[in-house]
Design a protein around this motif. Structure first.
Motif, mmCIF file in Angstrom:
data_model
loop_
_atom_site.group_PDB
_atom_site.id
_atom_site.type_symbol
_atom_site.label_atom_id
_atom_site.label_comp_id
_atom_site.label_asym_id
_atom_site.label_seq_id
_atom_site.Cartn_x
_atom_site.Cartn_y
_atom_site.Cartn_z
ATOM 1 N N VAL A 14 0.843 -1.205 0.000
ATOM 2 C CA VAL A 14 0.000 0.000 0.000
ATOM 3 C C VAL A 14 0.873 1.249 0.000
ATOM 4 N N ARG A 15 1.929 1.217 0.784
ATOM 5 C CA ARG A 15 2.824 2.374 0.857
ATOM 6 C C ARG A 15 3.523 2.618 -0.475
ATOM 7 N N THR A 16 3.925 1.554 -1.164
ATOM 8 C CA THR A 16 4.590 1.742 -2.444
ATOM 9 C C THR A 16 3.628 2.281 -3.498
ATOM 10 N N VAL A 17 2.356 1.897 -3.399
ATOM 11 C CA VAL A 17 1.370 2.460 -4.320
ATOM 12 C C VAL A 17 1.174 3.949 -4.024
ATOM 13 N N ASP A 18 1.234 4.325 -2.755
ATOM 14 C CA ASP A 18 1.162 5.755 -2.410
ATOM 15 C C ASP A 18 2.259 6.530 -3.130
ATOM 16 N N GLN A 19 3.471 5.969 -3.157
ATOM 17 C CA GLN A 19 4.565 6.643 -3.853
ATOM 18 C C GLN A 19 4.313 6.703 -5.352
ATOM 19 N N ALA A 20 3.740 5.627 -5.908
ATOM 20 C CA ALA A 20 3.439 5.627 -7.334
ATOM 21 C C ALA A 20 2.449 6.730 -7.692
ATOM 22 N N VAL A 21 1.484 6.960 -6.810
ATOM 23 C CA VAL A 21 0.509 8.037 -7.033
ATOM 24 C C VAL A 21 1.222 9.387 -7.067
ATOM 25 N N ALA A 22 2.148 9.583 -6.142
ATOM 26 C CA ALA A 22 2.899 10.842 -6.106
ATOM 27 C C ALA A 22 3.782 10.986 -7.335
ATOM 28 N N LEU A 23 4.372 9.892 -7.795
ATOM 29 C CA LEU A 23 5.226 9.940 -8.974
ATOM 30 C C LEU A 23 4.412 10.204 -10.237
ATOM 31 N N GLU A 24 3.186 9.721 -10.275
ATOM 32 C CA GLU A 24 2.315 10.029 -11.408
ATOM 33 C C GLU A 24 2.130 11.542 -11.527
ATOM 34 N N GLN A 25 1.933 12.190 -10.410
ATOM 35 C CA GLN A 25 1.748 13.641 -10.403
ATOM 36 C C GLN A 25 3.026 14.374 -10.809
ATOM 37 N N ALA A 26 4.181 13.708 -10.629
ATOM 38 C CA ALA A 26 5.466 14.312 -11.003
ATOM 39 C C ALA A 26 5.800 14.111 -12.476
ATOM 40 N N GLY A 27 4.972 13.360 -13.203
ATOM 41 C CA GLY A 27 5.186 13.205 -14.630
ATOM 42 C C GLY A 27 5.460 11.798 -15.099
ATOM 43 N N GLY A 46 -4.567 -4.020 -10.078
ATOM 44 C CA GLY A 46 -5.929 -3.530 -9.934
ATOM 45 C C GLY A 46 -6.026 -2.414 -8.912
ATOM 46 N N TYR A 47 -5.280 -2.552 -7.819
ATOM 47 C CA TYR A 47 -5.250 -1.496 -6.798
ATOM 48 C C TYR A 47 -4.638 -0.218 -7.368
ATOM 49 N N LEU A 48 -3.581 -0.376 -8.164
ATOM 50 C CA LEU A 48 -2.977 0.774 -8.840
ATOM 51 C C LEU A 48 -3.982 1.466 -9.759
ATOM 52 N N ALA A 49 -4.754 0.675 -10.479
ATOM 53 C CA ALA A 49 -5.753 1.250 -11.390
ATOM 54 C C ALA A 49 -6.755 2.106 -10.628
ATOM 55 N N ALA A 50 -7.119 1.657 -9.426
ATOM 56 C CA ALA A 50 -8.093 2.408 -8.625
ATOM 57 C C ALA A 50 -7.503 3.681 -8.036
ATOM 58 N N ARG A 51 -6.194 3.681 -7.816
ATOM 59 C CA ARG A 51 -5.549 4.800 -7.140
ATOM 60 C C ARG A 51 -4.963 5.837 -8.098
ATOM 61 N N THR A 52 -4.824 5.499 -9.363
ATOM 62 C CA THR A 52 -4.179 6.399 -10.326
ATOM 63 C C THR A 52 -5.171 6.820 -11.405
ATOM 64 N N GLU A 53 -4.764 7.811 -12.188
ATOM 65 C CA GLU A 53 -5.668 8.351 -13.205
ATOM 66 C C GLU A 53 -5.115 8.260 -14.624
ATOM 67 N N ARG A 54 -3.802 8.325 -14.752
ATOM 68 C CA ARG A 54 -3.217 8.507 -16.076
ATOM 69 C C ARG A 54 -2.168 7.471 -16.448
ATOM 70 N N VAL A 55 -1.382 6.992 -15.482
ATOM 71 C CA VAL A 55 -0.241 6.139 -15.808
ATOM 72 C C VAL A 55 -0.675 4.814 -16.423
ATOM 73 N N LEU A 56 0.148 4.323 -17.333
ATOM 74 C CA LEU A 56 -0.010 2.976 -17.841
ATOM 75 C C LEU A 56 0.380 1.996 -16.747
ATOM 76 N N ILE A 57 -0.268 0.840 -16.719
ATOM 77 C CA ILE A 57 -0.025 -0.146 -15.657
ATOM 78 C C ILE A 57 0.337 -1.471 -16.312
ATOM 79 N N GLY A 58 1.561 -1.927 -16.052
ATOM 80 C CA GLY A 58 2.041 -3.121 -16.727
ATOM 81 C C GLY A 58 2.487 -4.217 -15.777
ATOM 82 N N SER A 59 2.394 -5.441 -16.227
ATOM 83 C CA SER A 59 2.948 -6.585 -15.495
ATOM 84 C C SER A 59 4.365 -6.819 -15.988
ATOM 85 N N ALA A 60 5.276 -6.973 -15.047
ATOM 86 C CA ALA A 60 6.679 -7.148 -15.441
ATOM 87 C C ALA A 60 7.378 -8.112 -14.475
#
Length: 338
Positions: A14-27, A46-60
């Motif tokens: 959950v904490r790492t997704v919080d950072q991803a949300v902040a990084l999305e806002q940074a570009g 799926g959790y990332l999809a719910a928390r973000t608006e713009r970033v592409l979400i990939g499995s790697a």
């Protein structure tokens, strides 16, 4: 060039997704989620999809042996639906240690399996009625006899979800350049990429019928006059892959290090790691390798490394921010990338 990052699957998800949300806002343009033998990737995606608006979400990556082609196609289509068309499907063969040791599935025919799965996924997203006579027999011929050809019940948001393949060996890289939308190499050293993979990429591209191949490379990120020491954070991870991700003579990452010209170092790292001397194995990772595979140092140096990745054909740069100001570093790099 687009900018991405890997969601760290160890620790507090959950904490790492919080950072991803902040990084999305940074570009940030994309977030990739790994799957080894910890948490599964689709749940976090799926959790990332719910928390973000713009970033592409990939499995790697999603290892191809761990799911049927139908489930892989369904998972990608489901993520694409809940994210509004932001899914990237990253696939890979993984290796015998994980596939046979953790999943209990025989590791065989990785190239043919990869090709067949990608073809089936694309047919399923187009909602074709599916039959297949290959590694995967559809309908399955050895059961009750009641199986029937089916098409995907729900309509995908897109009938073409970008497919990326993690590949290192020549045959796998050639296949990727032929049929995939993107390539996910690991331990990417820009100055050596052409000499190691150039022929395989050219051979695959010669048979390619799709658009340009997206090339995704990764490295640590920290910008500043006093951050050079942060390159050391990659030592343990490099040693894990080069030394421990595979048996002697069957370690794809060790082979790659040798192809880069670090034959003696690769042998030493593996000997030490397999002997249980992990700290010594990490210490044996060449400092030059850490420098050339990262974007860590003063602004001028990081700009030079950025251009090296660009000149090597990288179209998406995945960074792991490790400096004291990760949001600021991502924002700065985004500005430099244009």
């Amino acid at each position: 060039m687009r900018l991405g990052t890997f969601l760290q699957y160890a620790g507090d998800a959950v904490r790492t997704v919080d950072q991803a949300v902040a990084l999305e806002q940074a570009g940030l343009d994309a977030v990739w989620v790994a799957e080894a033998y910890g948490f599964d990737a689709p749940t976090l995606m799926g959790y990332l999809a719910a928390r973000t608006e713009r970033v592409l979400i990939g499995s790697a990556i999603l290892p191809i042996y761990t799911r049927t082609p139908a489930l892989i196609a369904q998972t990608a289509a489901g993520l694409d639906a809940v994210s509004g068309g932001r899914a990237l499907l990253g696939l890979g063969a993984s290796g015998p240690q994980v596939i046979e040791g953790w999943h209990g599935v025989r590791y065989d025919r990785p190239l043919a399996r990869t090709r067949e799965i990608i073809d089936l996924c694309r047919r399923m997203w187009r909602r074709e009625v599916i039959t297949n006579d290959g590694i995967y027999q559809l309908p399955y011929p050895g059961g009750t006899g009641l199986g029937k050809p089916l098409k995907m019940l729900t309509k995908p948001v897109r009938d073409e979800i970008p497919v990326y393949v993690a590949a290192l060996g020549d045959k796998n890289v050639e296949l990727t350049a032929e049929i995939a939308d993107g390539w996910l190499p690991i331990l990417f050293l820009p100055e050596k990429a052409k000499s190691v993979w150039g022929k395989a990429l050219d051979a695959g591209r010669a048979r390619r019928t799709r658009g340009p191949l997206d090339v995704v490379a990764s490295g640590l990120l920290a910008i500043g006059e006093d951050v050079t020491g942060l390159r050391e954070l990659a030592r343990a991870n490099v040693a894990l892959y080069v030394g421990g991700m595979g048996a002697r003579g069957r370690n794809f990452y060790n082979d790659l290090m040798r192809r880069y010209g670090y034959e003696a170092e690769a042998a030493t790292i593996q000997d030490l790691y397999l002997a249980g001397r992990k700290e010594e194995a990490a210490a044996a990772v060449p400092a030059e390798f850490l420098e050339l595979t990262a974007l860590v140092g003063p602004a001028g140096h990081v700009k030079e490394r950025l251009e090296a990745f660009r000149e090597a054909g990288v179209t998406m740069l995945n960074v792991t921010p490790v400096g004291p100001d990760p949001i600021g570093d991502v924002r700065t790099l985004r500005e430099w990338m244009g």
